[in-house]
Write an enzyme that holds these catalytic residues in place. Structure first.
Site, PDB file in Angstrom:
ATOM      1  N   VAL A  69       0.843  -1.207   0.000  1.00  0.00           N
ATOM      2  CA  VAL A  69       0.000   0.000   0.000  1.00  0.00           C
ATOM      3  C   VAL A  69       0.878   1.256   0.000  1.00  0.00           C
ATOM      4  O   VAL A  69       0.674   2.179  -0.795  1.00  0.00           O
ATOM      5  CB  VAL A  69      -0.961  -0.005   1.214  1.00  0.00           C
ATOM      6  CG1 VAL A  69      -1.693   1.324   1.328  1.00  0.00           C
ATOM      7  CG2 VAL A  69      -1.963  -1.145   1.093  1.00  0.00           C
TER       8      VAL A  69
ATOM      9  N   ASN B  79      -5.308  -0.651   8.648  1.00  0.00           N
ATOM     10  CA  ASN B  79      -6.580  -1.196   9.144  1.00  0.00           C
ATOM     11  C   ASN B  79      -6.465  -1.767  10.547  1.00  0.00           C
ATOM     12  O   ASN B  79      -5.372  -2.168  10.942  1.00  0.00           O
ATOM     13  CB  ASN B  79      -7.046  -2.309   8.195  1.00  0.00           C
ATOM     14  CG  ASN B  79      -7.820  -1.744   7.026  1.00  0.00           C
ATOM     15  OD1 ASN B  79      -8.627  -0.836   7.187  1.00  0.00           O
ATOM     16  ND2 ASN B  79      -7.559  -2.275   5.840  1.00  0.00           N
ATOM     17  N   PRO B  80      -7.575  -1.820  11.283  1.00  0.00           N
ATOM     18  CA  PRO B  80      -8.894  -1.295  10.944  1.00  0.00           C
ATOM     19  C   PRO B  80      -8.851   0.233  11.022  1.00  0.00           C
ATOM     20  O   PRO B  80      -8.646   0.796  12.100  1.00  0.00           O
ATOM     21  CB  PRO B  80      -9.806  -1.891  12.002  1.00  0.00           C
ATOM     22  CG  PRO B  80      -8.898  -2.274  13.139  1.00  0.00           C
ATOM     23  CD  PRO B  80      -7.543  -2.512  12.585  1.00  0.00           C
TER      24      PRO B  80
ATOM     25  N   ASP C  17     -10.655   2.946  10.984  1.00  0.00           N
ATOM     26  CA  ASP C  17     -11.394   3.867  11.859  1.00  0.00           C
ATOM     27  C   ASP C  17     -10.831   3.840  13.279  1.00  0.00           C
ATOM     28  O   ASP C  17     -10.691   4.878  13.924  1.00  0.00           O
ATOM     29  CB  ASP C  17     -12.882   3.482  11.873  1.00  0.00           C
ATOM     30  CG  ASP C  17     -13.466   3.520  10.471  1.00  0.00           C
ATOM     31  OD1 ASP C  17     -13.627   4.620   9.938  1.00  0.00           O
ATOM     32  OD2 ASP C  17     -13.711   2.443   9.894  1.00  0.00           O
TER      33      ASP C  17
ATOM     34  N   THR D 207      -8.399   7.197   5.806  1.00  0.00           N
ATOM     35  CA  THR D 207      -8.934   7.077   4.434  1.00  0.00           C
ATOM     36  C   THR D 207     -10.396   6.626   4.458  1.00  0.00           C
ATOM     37  O   THR D 207     -11.112   6.810   3.463  1.00  0.00           O
ATOM     38  CB  THR D 207      -8.089   6.099   3.596  1.00  0.00           C
ATOM     39  OG1 THR D 207      -7.932   4.879   4.329  1.00  0.00           O
ATOM     40  CG2 THR D 207      -6.729   6.671   3.271  1.00  0.00           C
TER      41      THR D 207
ATOM     42  N   HIS E  40     -15.066   1.357   7.702  1.00  0.00           N
ATOM     43  CA  HIS E  40     -14.450   0.764   6.503  1.00  0.00           C
ATOM     44  C   HIS E  40     -14.370  -0.733   6.813  1.00  0.00           C
ATOM     45  O   HIS E  40     -13.359  -1.242   7.283  1.00  0.00           O
ATOM     46  CB  HIS E  40     -13.061   1.366   6.266  1.00  0.00           C
ATOM     47  CG  HIS E  40     -12.268   0.612   5.222  1.00  0.00           C
ATOM     48  ND1 HIS E  40     -12.703   0.435   3.941  1.00  0.00           N
ATOM     49  CD2 HIS E  40     -11.067  -0.018   5.291  1.00  0.00           C
ATOM     50  CE1 HIS E  40     -11.811  -0.263   3.265  1.00  0.00           C
ATOM     51  NE2 HIS E  40     -10.812  -0.558   4.061  1.00  0.00           N
TER      52      HIS E  40
HETATM   53  P1  NAD Z   1       2.464  -5.045   3.648  1.00  0.00           P
HETATM   54  O1  NAD Z   1       2.679  -6.211   4.545  1.00  0.00           O
HETATM   55  O2  NAD Z   1       2.793  -5.164   2.206  1.00  0.00           O
HETATM   56  O3  NAD Z   1       3.229  -3.765   4.214  1.00  0.00           O
HETATM   57  C1  NAD Z   1       3.180  -3.389   5.543  1.00  0.00           C
HETATM   58  C2  NAD Z   1       4.510  -2.730   5.866  1.00  0.00           C
HETATM   59  O4  NAD Z   1       4.428  -2.218   7.193  1.00  0.00           O
HETATM   60  C3  NAD Z   1       5.685  -3.711   5.823  1.00  0.00           C
HETATM   61  O5  NAD Z   1       6.685  -3.215   4.924  1.00  0.00           O
HETATM   62  C4  NAD Z   1       6.176  -3.749   7.259  1.00  0.00           C
HETATM   63  O6  NAD Z   1       7.576  -3.926   7.378  1.00  0.00           O
HETATM   64  C5  NAD Z   1       5.740  -2.366   7.754  1.00  0.00           C
HETATM   65  N1  NAD Z   1       5.687  -2.269   9.212  1.00  0.00           N
HETATM   66  C6  NAD Z   1       5.187  -3.163  10.101  1.00  0.00           C
HETATM   67  N2  NAD Z   1       5.345  -2.699  11.349  1.00  0.00           N
HETATM   68  C7  NAD Z   1       5.934  -1.480  11.268  1.00  0.00           C
HETATM   69  C8  NAD Z   1       6.375  -0.503  12.202  1.00  0.00           C
HETATM   70  N3  NAD Z   1       6.217  -0.699  13.521  1.00  0.00           N
HETATM   71  N4  NAD Z   1       6.950   0.606  11.747  1.00  0.00           N
HETATM   72  C9  NAD Z   1       7.121   0.816  10.426  1.00  0.00           C
HETATM   73  N5  NAD Z   1       6.757  -0.065   9.479  1.00  0.00           N
HETATM   74  C10 NAD Z   1       6.163  -1.202   9.897  1.00  0.00           C
HETATM   75  O7  NAD Z   1       0.912  -4.650   3.848  1.00  0.00           O
HETATM   76  P2  NAD Z   1       0.041  -3.743   2.868  1.00  0.00           P
HETATM   77  O8  NAD Z   1      -0.677  -4.614   1.910  1.00  0.00           O
HETATM   78  O9  NAD Z   1       0.897  -2.630   2.364  1.00  0.00           O
HETATM   79  O10 NAD Z   1      -1.057  -3.172   3.888  1.00  0.00           O
HETATM   80  C11 NAD Z   1      -0.699  -2.172   4.824  1.00  0.00           C
HETATM   81  C12 NAD Z   1      -1.920  -1.718   5.623  1.00  0.00           C
HETATM   82  O11 NAD Z   1      -2.854  -1.069   4.763  1.00  0.00           O
HETATM   83  C13 NAD Z   1      -2.696  -2.873   6.282  1.00  0.00           C
HETATM   84  O12 NAD Z   1      -3.141  -2.462   7.562  1.00  0.00           O
HETATM   85  C14 NAD Z   1      -3.872  -3.061   5.349  1.00  0.00           C
HETATM   86  O13 NAD Z   1      -4.984  -3.676   5.982  1.00  0.00           O
HETATM   87  C15 NAD Z   1      -4.145  -1.605   4.999  1.00  0.00           C
HETATM   88  N6  NAD Z   1      -5.026  -1.381   3.843  1.00  0.00           N
HETATM   89  C16 NAD Z   1      -5.939  -0.401   3.986  1.00  0.00           C
HETATM   90  C17 NAD Z   1      -6.839  -0.131   2.973  1.00  0.00           C
HETATM   91  C18 NAD Z   1      -7.884   0.944   3.201  1.00  0.00           C
HETATM   92  O14 NAD Z   1      -8.804   1.128   2.401  1.00  0.00           O
HETATM   93  N7  NAD Z   1      -7.783   1.700   4.270  1.00  0.00           N
HETATM   94  C19 NAD Z   1      -6.778  -0.865   1.774  1.00  0.00           C
HETATM   95  C20 NAD Z   1      -5.786  -1.845   1.652  1.00  0.00           C
HETATM   96  C21 NAD Z   1      -4.911  -2.108   2.700  1.00  0.00           C
END
Ligand code: NAD
Length: 324
Positions: A16, A123-124, A126, A146, A178
């Site tokens: 993301v 996520n989550p 909110d 978001t 969300h």
């Molecule tokens: P991902 O596993 O590809 O990336 C997550 C990153 O966070 C990793 O690179 C990890 O090393 C890093 N990380 C973990 N702990 C950390 C910390 N303490 N400090 C700094 N970095 C840290 O996951 P993703 O697919 O990129 O998803 C990321 C988040 O976005 C998730 O919570 C996912 O649910 C959320 N998401 C939200 C929406 C939305 O509409 N709001 C949509 C898709 C995904």
């Protein structure tokens, strides 16, 4: 000539975070982009790769890896750290780990002197947005999730396919969590200014059988349909993050369905959830209070009840008091 350097930091440079960065770079939304991750090598790798895009874009953005100490003069900190839900999990199932990450991360960011806007996608979303607001101590207009921006865009995409009209000419929102308890405020969906419900009433049968409840179910489930096929979702949310970031820098006064800290709006307080809001250079300028139907109000209340239950299960008040 003195010029403000527009700085964005992305914390969590996974799928993301890097998709958001790619979209921000390609649109020339900021002058400097700082990539931060607990996995430092990943942040460096992403920054190097992204910096090689610049020659093929229309503007020069400096991209580099960084640390929390670099955030003192950053305008917008985007938080995308944390694991996406695994197949079979809901977004709320990742709450414990997400909350722990924020309890550790936010005090470090604030210690840098950061005084800008938080934009949260983790996520989550909110609940994480609420935690970031509480832990950071920033005013509520500068802590934004978001929220249902992506869900609202998914809703418009489905409607655009049924009605054969550009999704950008469709106005309307899904609101609330969300997640599974969100709902569409159908009474406020319009196409070119004409209410959707009126169009469907006047042109019965023309668009085939339209099941509005099923459309909302599809909006809720499509993230998991994507997850089943490719592991997680990132392009839609990446563009949503870039869009919100651009709206902030441009002082657009655009209305987007965002996760906002409520303080009496919709009869709720001490909670974040997806509501339409005017976004400006200062963050949230105003939450739009739609006059919802009785049925929609009930759905909103049910959705906020779900979020409250999760916040309570976290024992958030004691935890937050311990960190500030
Ligand atoms: P991902 O596993 O590809 O990336 C997550 C990153 O966070 C990793 O690179 C990890 O090393 C890093 N990380 C973990 N702990 C950390 C910390 N303490 N400090 C700094 N970095 C840290 O996951 P993703 O697919 O990129 O998803 C990321 C988040 O976005 C998730 O919570 C996912 O649910 C959320 N998401 C939200 C929406 C939305 O509409 N709001 C949509 C898709 C995904």
């Amino acid at each position: 000539m003195q010029q403000h350097i527009r700085k964005v930091a992305i914390i969590g440079t996974g799928l993301v975070g890097s998709s958001a960065a790619y979209s921000i770079l390609n649109q020339g939304i900021c002058d400097e982009l700082i990539m931060i991750d607990i996995n430092k090598e990943r942040a460096i790798g992403e920054s190097l790769d992204l910096s090689h895009c610049i020659d093929f874009t229309n503007s020069r953005t400096k991209v580099h890896a960084g640390t929390y100490q670099d955030l003192g003069d950053v305008d917008i900190v985007v938080i995308t750290a944390g694991p996406p839900p695994k197949p079979g999990q809901t977004r709320l199932d990742t709450l414990g780990i997400g909350a722990k990450i924020m309890e550790d991360m936010i005090p470090q960011i604030m210690a840098s002197g950061f005084n800008g806007i938080f934009l949260i996608a983790s996520n989550p979303v909110d609940i994480i947005t609420y935690l970031v607001w509480k832990i950071s101590g920033l005013p509520r207009n500068r802590v934004i999730g978001t929220g249902t921006s992506l869900d609202s865009s998914r809703l418009k995409t489905y409607l655009s396919e049924i009605l054969d009209v550009d999704p950008r000419s469709i106005y309307g929102y899904t609101m609330g969590e969300h997640g599974d308890s969100q709902f569409a405020a159908w009474s406020h969906v319009s196409i070119g200014g004409k209410p959707l419900l009126q169009i469907l009433d006047e042109r019965k049968g023309e668009f085939g059988h339209i099941d509005l409840d099923q459309i909302v179910e599809d909006v809720k489930k499509v993230g998991f349909e994507i997850l089943k096929r490719k592991g997680t979702t990132y392009y839609g949310i990446g563009n949503a993050i870039a869009f919100i970031t651009k709206s902030i820098f441009n002082d657009d006064h655009r209305i987007i369905a965002l996760s906002c800290v409520l303080d009496g709006e919709y009869g709720e307080s001490e909670l974040c959830t997806g509501v339409p809001a005017i976004i400006t250079r200062e963050g949230i300028k105003e939450i739009i209070e739609l006059r919802l139907t009785v049925e929609e109000q009930e759905k909103f209340r049910k959705s906020t009840a779900v979020l409250r239950d999760y916040l309570a299960s976290l024992g958030y008040e004691e935890k937050i008091l311990a960190t500030v």
